[in-house]
Design a protein around this motif. Structure first.
Motif, PDB file in Angstrom:
ATOM      1  N   ASN A   1      46.117  28.105  35.760  1.00 51.39           N
ATOM      2  CA  ASN A   1      45.221  27.492  34.772  1.00 51.39           C
ATOM      3  C   ASN A   1      44.233  26.537  35.435  1.00 51.39           C
ATOM      4  OD1 ASN A   1      47.651  26.935  32.044  1.00 51.39           O
ATOM      5  ND2 ASN A   1      47.216  28.758  33.226  1.00 51.39           N
TER       6      ASN A   1
ATOM      7  N   GLY B   1      43.792  31.709  33.842  1.00 54.71           N
ATOM      8  CA  GLY B   1      43.617  31.609  32.404  1.00 54.71           C
ATOM      9  C   GLY B   1      43.465  30.173  31.957  1.00 54.71           C
ATOM     10  N   TRP B   2      42.978  30.010  30.726  1.00 51.13           N
ATOM     11  CA  TRP B   2      42.811  28.703  30.116  1.00 51.13           C
ATOM     12  C   TRP B   2      41.837  27.825  30.941  1.00 51.13           C
ATOM     13  CZ3 TRP B   2      47.408  31.334  30.428  1.00 51.13           C
ATOM     14  CH2 TRP B   2      47.985  31.735  29.206  1.00 51.13           C
TER      15      TRP B   2
ATOM     16  N   CYS C   1      39.627  41.745  33.714  1.00 48.93           N
ATOM     17  CA  CYS C   1      41.073  41.865  33.568  1.00 48.93           C
ATOM     18  C   CYS C   1      41.570  43.052  34.391  1.00 48.93           C
ATOM     19  CB  CYS C   1      41.455  42.078  32.100  1.00 48.93           C
ATOM     20  SG  CYS C   1      40.980  40.764  30.978  1.00 48.93           S
TER      21      CYS C   1
ATOM     22  N   GLY D   1      40.122  34.008  27.760  1.00 48.54           N
ATOM     23  CA  GLY D   1      40.486  33.942  29.174  1.00 48.54           C
ATOM     24  C   GLY D   1      41.856  33.321  29.327  1.00 48.54           C
ATOM     25  N   GLY D   2      42.879  34.104  29.043  1.00 45.72           N
ATOM     26  CA  GLY D   2      44.245  33.620  29.122  1.00 45.72           C
ATOM     27  C   GLY D   2      44.866  33.413  27.765  1.00 45.72           C
TER      28      GLY D   2
ATOM     29  N   TYR E   1      52.212  35.828  30.361  1.00 45.92           N
ATOM     30  CA  TYR E   1      50.760  35.633  30.364  1.00 45.92           C
ATOM     31  C   TYR E   1      50.027  36.962  30.211  1.00 45.92           C
ATOM     32  CZ  TYR E   1      50.857  30.703  31.886  1.00 45.92           C
ATOM     33  OH  TYR E   1      51.015  29.329  31.951  1.00 45.92           O
TER      34      TYR E   1
ATOM     35  N   ARG F   1      45.766  38.705  29.417  1.00 46.55           N
ATOM     36  CA  ARG F   1      44.314  38.521  29.387  1.00 46.55           C
ATOM     37  C   ARG F   1      43.823  37.516  30.440  1.00 46.55           C
ATOM     38  NH1 ARG F   1      45.946  38.380  23.818  1.00 46.55           N
ATOM     39  NH2 ARG F   1      45.250  40.222  22.666  1.00 46.55           N
ATOM     40  N   LEU F   2      44.522  37.432  31.580  1.00 48.10           N
ATOM     41  CA  LEU F   2      44.029  36.605  32.683  1.00 48.10           C
ATOM     42  C   LEU F   2      42.754  37.237  33.228  1.00 48.10           C
ATOM     43  CD1 LEU F   2      47.324  35.760  34.611  1.00 48.10           C
ATOM     44  CD2 LEU F   2      46.178  34.427  32.830  1.00 48.10           C
TER      45      LEU F   2
END
Length: 329
Positions: free
Chosen positions: A156, A172-173, A183, A200-201, A236, A238-239
């Motif tokens: 993150n 992500g995040w 992705c 994004g995450g 986790y 959609r990274l």
């Protein structure tokens, strides 16, 4: 019991009579060969203990630095540092030190670890950006052949640090969006890089999930089952990121019904950056998740691989199966 007894060693001082004060006392002689044998055995035991100590020190030759100090609100990363230090040291290969950054909002200019002194850096951090010269020193360390392990919410961190995102492949995040990169998606038996809309995450509800080995010949994965059940953890999805030089070692299927992407998502990744190696694990939300034997073994193996390029550790007998999780105290 032996008040009036005089002890001697046969074969030594032959012909010498007892002193006047010792006359009349009972004489007991021991063989000099027997005494020498017992002394030799005693010294052999001492030397054996010393040798084992030297071997133990030599075995724990992977100098490791865990970087911690700031955390997002969803994770107790300080407790994670303590647990990962214990996990690594229990392998007998790692000597671990900890570097703690200043608290959030404080001056970061004095935080300057000597990365080059270590074979392995474990990042357990999500907070303020480092000073520019500290970032540059870390990039130089990795380009020169350093080793990096990234665990769970560390991906993150540093959404705007280009080199860091190249090191970890995907994150992500932290303000990441669809514009932050692509992705990885599993299509027709292989991983492809796709640009997709969306966050994004993210992750669905925590649950136990089956981890599927994707690269069984990789040193980290050799001997691991084709499938094994991880304890209840955040999975986790959609990274996003550059997704360069990434080998997905293992993945897991998310559950769209509980908020997941409904896709196979990477959970263990191996990457290269310059001459350096990176092991990225998205597992390990908290202490109970880090006690999963699957997490323990892959962290230990991933750390050895990034530091040396090889893995010498054998698979323990308590490793999870496809239907049963295993955890340690």
């Amino acid at each position: 019991m032996f008040k009036n007894t005089l002890f001697g060693i046969s074969g030594q001082n032959k012909g010498n009579l007892p002193a006047e004060k010792d006359r009349g006392r009972k004489l007991i002689f021991f063989s000099s060969a027997r005494v020498n044998q017992r002394l030799s055995l005693r010294w052999m035991g001492i030397l054996a203990v010393m040798s084992l100590s030297v071997v133990s020190l030599a075995a724990a030759s992977i100098r490791t630095l865990i970087v911690e100090g700031q955390s997002n609100a969803a994770h107790n990363m300080a407790a994670g540092t303590v647990e990962m230090k214990k996990i690594l040291e229990s392998a007998g290969l790692f000597s671990v030190e900890i570097a703690t950054t200043p608290a959030k909002g404080q001056d970061m200019s004095g935080f300057k670890p000597n990365f080059s002194a270590y074979n392995l850096v474990v990042l357990n951090y999500d907070g303020d950006s480092w000073a520019a010269d500290t970032e540059a020193a870390f990039v130089k360390y990795m380009q020169g052949g350093g080793g990096l392990v990234v665990v769970h919410s560390t991906d993150n961190a540093f959404p705007k640090w280009k080199e860091f995102n190249e090191m970890i492949g995907m994150g992500g995040w932290g303000g990441r969006t669809a514009k932050s990169g692509s992705c990885l998606r599993f299509r027709d038996g292989k991983w492809v890089v796709l640009y997709l809309p969306g966050p994004g995450g993210s992750h669905g509800k925590a649950r136990p999930y089956v981890v599927t080995t994707r690269e069984p010949s990789h040193p980290v994965m050799q001997g691991l089952p084709a499938e094994w059940l991880h304890v209840s953890d955040e999975l986790y999805d959609r990274l996003r990121g550059p997704a360069k030089n990434v080998s997905v070692l293992a993945s897991a299927m998310t559950d769209a019904k509980t908020g997941g992407s409904g896709e196979e998502e990477p959970v263990l990744m191996a990457l290269s950056y310059g001459h350096g190696r990176v092991f990225h694990s998205t597992m390990g939300h908290g202490i109970s998740q880090m006690k999963c034997v699957g997490f323990i073994v892959t962290l230990q193996r991933g750390g050895e691989w990034v530091a040396t390029g090889n893995v010498t550790q054998k698979l323990p007998t308590d490793f999870p199966t496809a239907t049963e999780t295993k955890a340690r105290p």
